[in-house]
Design a protein around this motif. Sequence first.
Motif, PDB file in Angstrom:
ATOM      1  N   TRP A 180     -27.528   2.460 -47.231  1.00 36.52           N
ATOM      2  CA  TRP A 180     -26.673   3.454 -46.578  1.00 36.52           C
ATOM      3  C   TRP A 180     -27.158   4.863 -46.867  1.00 36.52           C
ATOM      4  CZ3 TRP A 180     -24.216   2.186 -42.590  1.00 36.52           C
ATOM      5  CH2 TRP A 180     -23.475   0.998 -42.492  1.00 36.52           C
ATOM      6  N   ASN A 181     -27.573   5.117 -48.078  1.00 31.55           N
ATOM      7  CA  ASN A 181     -28.050   6.455 -48.432  1.00 31.55           C
ATOM      8  C   ASN A 181     -29.394   6.775 -47.788  1.00 31.55           C
ATOM      9  OD1 ASN A 181     -26.115   7.925 -50.225  1.00 31.55           O
ATOM     10  ND2 ASN A 181     -26.231   6.017 -51.371  1.00 31.55           N
ATOM     11  N   LEU A 182     -30.214   5.756 -47.556  1.00 32.57           N
ATOM     12  CA  LEU A 182     -31.466   5.968 -46.814  1.00 32.57           C
ATOM     13  C   LEU A 182     -31.161   6.359 -45.372  1.00 32.57           C
ATOM     14  CD1 LEU A 182     -33.586   2.980 -48.189  1.00 32.57           C
ATOM     15  CD2 LEU A 182     -34.094   5.404 -48.514  1.00 32.57           C
ATOM     16  N   LEU A 183     -30.191   5.689 -44.774  1.00 35.31           N
ATOM     17  CA  LEU A 183     -29.798   6.025 -43.400  1.00 35.31           C
ATOM     18  C   LEU A 183     -29.201   7.433 -43.339  1.00 35.31           C
ATOM     19  CD1 LEU A 183     -28.226   2.608 -42.347  1.00 35.31           C
ATOM     20  CD2 LEU A 183     -30.270   3.654 -41.326  1.00 35.31           C
ATOM     21  N   LYS A 184     -28.373   7.772 -44.324  1.00 30.29           N
ATOM     22  CA  LYS A 184     -27.793   9.113 -44.390  1.00 30.29           C
ATOM     23  C   LYS A 184     -28.889  10.165 -44.533  1.00 30.29           C
ATOM     24  CE  LYS A 184     -24.745  12.017 -47.194  1.00 30.29           C
ATOM     25  NZ  LYS A 184     -23.844  12.105 -48.369  1.00 30.29           N
ATOM     26  N   GLY A 185     -29.853   9.904 -45.398  1.00 33.69           N
ATOM     27  CA  GLY A 185     -30.953  10.851 -45.598  1.00 33.69           C
ATOM     28  C   GLY A 185     -31.795  11.025 -44.345  1.00 33.69           C
ATOM     29  N   ALA A 186     -32.038   9.925 -43.644  1.00 34.76           N
ATOM     30  CA  ALA A 186     -32.807   9.998 -42.395  1.00 34.76           C
ATOM     31  C   ALA A 186     -32.101  10.897 -41.389  1.00 34.76           C
ATOM     32  CB  ALA A 186     -32.995   8.600 -41.817  1.00 34.76           C
ATOM     33  N   ASN A 187     -30.776  10.786 -41.343  1.00 34.38           N
ATOM     34  CA  ASN A 187     -29.982  11.574 -40.408  1.00 34.38           C
ATOM     35  C   ASN A 187     -29.896  13.043 -40.836  1.00 34.38           C
ATOM     36  OD1 ASN A 187     -26.763  12.433 -39.909  1.00 34.38           O
ATOM     37  ND2 ASN A 187     -27.853  11.691 -38.114  1.00 34.38           N
ATOM     38  N   GLU A 188     -29.507  13.289 -42.069  1.00 38.32           N
ATOM     39  CA  GLU A 188     -29.244  14.657 -42.505  1.00 38.32           C
ATOM     40  C   GLU A 188     -30.510  15.447 -42.807  1.00 38.32           C
ATOM     41  OE1 GLU A 188     -24.801  14.203 -44.496  1.00 38.32           O
ATOM     42  OE2 GLU A 188     -26.550  14.227 -45.819  1.00 38.32           O
ATOM     43  N   GLN A 189     -31.510  14.794 -43.402  1.00 36.81           N
ATOM     44  CA  GLN A 189     -32.702  15.509 -43.834  1.00 36.81           C
ATOM     45  C   GLN A 189     -33.804  15.513 -42.779  1.00 36.81           C
ATOM     46  OE1 GLN A 189     -33.735  13.778 -47.687  1.00 36.81           O
ATOM     47  NE2 GLN A 189     -31.564  13.743 -48.236  1.00 36.81           N
ATOM     48  N   LEU A 190     -33.899  14.447 -41.999  1.00 34.08           N
ATOM     49  CA  LEU A 190     -34.972  14.342 -41.011  1.00 34.08           C
ATOM     50  C   LEU A 190     -34.491  14.565 -39.583  1.00 34.08           C
ATOM     51  CD1 LEU A 190     -36.801  11.186 -42.470  1.00 34.08           C
ATOM     52  CD2 LEU A 190     -37.304  13.602 -42.904  1.00 34.08           C
ATOM     53  N   GLY A 191     -33.173  14.651 -39.397  1.00 34.70           N
ATOM     54  CA  GLY A 191     -32.639  14.901 -38.065  1.00 34.70           C
ATOM     55  C   GLY A 191     -32.707  13.723 -37.124  1.00 34.70           C
ATOM     56  N   ILE A 192     -32.818  12.515 -37.675  1.00 37.95           N
ATOM     57  CA  ILE A 192     -32.917  11.311 -36.859  1.00 37.95           C
ATOM     58  C   ILE A 192     -31.521  10.864 -36.420  1.00 37.95           C
ATOM     59  CG2 ILE A 192     -33.617   8.869 -36.836  1.00 37.95           C
ATOM     60  CD1 ILE A 192     -35.736   9.610 -38.953  1.00 37.95           C
ATOM     61  N   THR A 193     -31.374  10.555 -35.150  1.00 36.52           N
ATOM     62  CA  THR A 193     -30.128   9.980 -34.655  1.00 36.52           C
ATOM     63  C   THR A 193     -30.027   8.547 -35.160  1.00 36.52           C
ATOM     64  OG1 THR A 193     -30.308  11.335 -32.662  1.00 36.52           O
ATOM     65  CG2 THR A 193     -28.797   9.454 -32.581  1.00 36.52           C
ATOM     66  N   VAL A 194     -28.861   8.171 -35.677  1.00 40.99           N
ATOM     67  CA  VAL A 194     -28.677   6.835 -36.265  1.00 40.99           C
ATOM     68  C   VAL A 194     -27.497   6.148 -35.592  1.00 40.99           C
ATOM     69  CG1 VAL A 194     -28.149   5.542 -38.372  1.00 40.99           C
ATOM     70  CG2 VAL A 194     -29.627   7.563 -38.495  1.00 40.99           C
ATOM     71  N   VAL A 195     -27.715   4.919 -35.144  1.00 40.37           N
ATOM     72  CA  VAL A 195     -26.653   4.096 -34.564  1.00 40.37           C
ATOM     73  C   VAL A 195     -26.600   2.800 -35.358  1.00 40.37           C
ATOM     74  CG1 VAL A 195     -25.766   2.935 -32.506  1.00 40.37           C
ATOM     75  CG2 VAL A 195     -27.037   5.090 -32.275  1.00 40.37           C
ATOM     76  N   VAL A 196     -25.462   2.525 -35.986  1.00 45.84           N
ATOM     77  CA  VAL A 196     -25.330   1.373 -36.881  1.00 45.84           C
ATOM     78  C   VAL A 196     -24.184   0.463 -36.436  1.00 45.84           C
ATOM     79  CG1 VAL A 196     -25.089   0.601 -39.270  1.00 45.84           C
ATOM     80  CG2 VAL A 196     -26.028   2.853 -38.800  1.00 45.84           C
ATOM     81  N   VAL A 197     -24.512  -0.794 -36.185  1.00 49.24           N
ATOM     82  CA  VAL A 197     -23.485  -1.819 -35.981  1.00 49.24           C
ATOM     83  C   VAL A 197     -23.038  -2.305 -37.355  1.00 49.24           C
ATOM     84  CG1 VAL A 197     -23.124  -4.220 -35.278  1.00 49.24           C
ATOM     85  CG2 VAL A 197     -24.213  -2.625 -33.706  1.00 49.24           C
ATOM     86  N   THR A 198     -21.737  -2.283 -37.609  1.00 54.90           N
ATOM     87  CA  THR A 198     -21.243  -2.755 -38.899  1.00 54.90           C
ATOM     88  C   THR A 198     -19.833  -3.307 -38.755  1.00 54.90           C
ATOM     89  OG1 THR A 198     -20.828  -2.126 -41.211  1.00 54.90           O
ATOM     90  CG2 THR A 198     -20.340  -0.464 -39.548  1.00 54.90           C
ATOM     91  N   HIS A 199     -19.514  -4.281 -39.585  1.00 53.94           N
ATOM     92  CA  HIS A 199     -18.150  -4.810 -39.585  1.00 53.94           C
ATOM     93  C   HIS A 199     -17.256  -3.996 -40.503  1.00 53.94           C
ATOM     94  CE1 HIS A 199     -20.024  -6.712 -43.082  1.00 53.94           C
ATOM     95  NE2 HIS A 199     -18.818  -6.856 -43.585  1.00 53.94           N
ATOM     96  N   GLN A 200     -17.878  -3.162 -41.348  1.00 58.11           N
ATOM     97  CA  GLN A 200     -17.081  -2.364 -42.282  1.00 58.11           C
ATOM     98  C   GLN A 200     -17.795  -1.051 -42.585  1.00 58.11           C
ATOM     99  OE1 GLN A 200     -16.033  -4.415 -45.866  1.00 58.11           O
ATOM    100  NE2 GLN A 200     -14.668  -2.803 -46.584  1.00 58.11           N
ATOM    101  N   ILE A 201     -17.159   0.053 -42.249  1.00 59.15           N
ATOM    102  CA  ILE A 201     -17.730   1.365 -42.540  1.00 59.15           C
ATOM    103  C   ILE A 201     -17.609   1.636 -44.037  1.00 59.15           C
ATOM    104  CG2 ILE A 201     -17.482   3.850 -42.159  1.00 59.15           C
ATOM    105  CD1 ILE A 201     -16.433   3.186 -39.361  1.00 59.15           C
ATOM    106  N   PRO A 202     -18.713   1.995 -44.702  1.00 62.00           N
ATOM    107  CA  PRO A 202     -18.662   2.210 -46.150  1.00 62.00           C
ATOM    108  C   PRO A 202     -17.818   3.429 -46.508  1.00 62.00           C
ATOM    109  CG  PRO A 202     -20.779   2.910 -45.272  1.00 62.00           C
ATOM    110  CD  PRO A 202     -20.060   2.238 -44.149  1.00 62.00           C
ATOM    111  N   THR A 203     -16.862   3.240 -47.385  1.00 61.59           N
ATOM    112  CA  THR A 203     -15.963   4.335 -47.761  1.00 61.59           C
ATOM    113  C   THR A 203     -16.664   5.372 -48.628  1.00 61.59           C
ATOM    114  OG1 THR A 203     -15.210   3.017 -49.650  1.00 61.59           O
ATOM    115  CG2 THR A 203     -13.902   2.901 -47.633  1.00 61.59           C
ATOM    116  N   MET A 204     -17.730   4.955 -49.324  1.00 57.99           N
ATOM    117  CA  MET A 204     -18.388   5.883 -50.233  1.00 57.99           C
ATOM    118  C   MET A 204     -19.383   6.796 -49.523  1.00 57.99           C
ATOM    119  SD  MET A 204     -21.635   4.587 -50.208  1.00 57.99           S
ATOM    120  CE  MET A 204     -22.408   3.050 -49.728  1.00 57.99           C
ATOM    121  N   LEU A 205     -19.654   6.563 -48.234  1.00 60.50           N
ATOM    122  CA  LEU A 205     -20.675   7.334 -47.527  1.00 60.50           C
ATOM    123  C   LEU A 205     -20.069   8.613 -46.963  1.00 60.50           C
ATOM    124  CD1 LEU A 205     -23.718   6.950 -46.832  1.00 60.50           C
ATOM    125  CD2 LEU A 205     -22.970   6.287 -44.547  1.00 60.50           C
TER     126      LEU A 205
END
Length: 223
Positions: A180-205
């Motif tokens: 999750w933190n790798l995906l967050k970093g890709a989005n916030e630091q690299l400006g990559i658009t991220v689309v994630v299918v999940t059954h549960q959104i992580p509360t800590m993110l």
Amino acid sequence: MSVVIEAKKLELFYKKNEPVIKEADFRIYKRDFVFVVGESGSGKSTLLKSLYGALGIRGGSLSVGGIDMKRPSKADILKLRKNIGIVFQDYKLIEEWSIEKNVMLPMQINGYSKELCVQKTQKLLAHTKMSHKASKYPLELSGGEQQRVAMARALAHNPFLILADEPTGNLDEYSSSLVWNLLKGANEQLGITVVVVTHQIPTMLDIASKKLHIEDGMVYEFH
């Protein structure tokens, strides 16, 4: 703000008269972090497949990275997949190849020099805490380790978009947090658009995000 994905009246079918997605309208912009949520069998993965051309669309329109997905040519699909990263729940690593070679694959497809492939692979494996396993093979790794390699591979060629299908569904808490933190970093630091299918959104993110909620074939957009 530039539009990365746009759906208008989008309809997706597996069987002739049974739409999985009905007349969906939504836009996803550059730098968006989007969770696709809904009950099991609601069509989350179906929608994701349409975004990289694994499932054709039957009604309405869909544009991804400027490519019309209604009747894309093979060249269009190849161009799209060379410029996006895809992360699957079952990793889809090449078992006969070392971890290092798996991460290099997208760069080789995109024509990177051998020297640059090696440099970027070393950085990505360090970033995903997998440097010590570079010479290992996928089946020698745990599920969490394989998914971290899959994340490194998805980031290798500087994609404008990452699509992830239940990327932490089979992982322990430590590996889930890391992914999750790798995906967050890709989005916030690299400006990559991220689309994630999940059954549960992580509360800590802690990340600004929006949701596409699928229910009875309808797609509802929440900010």
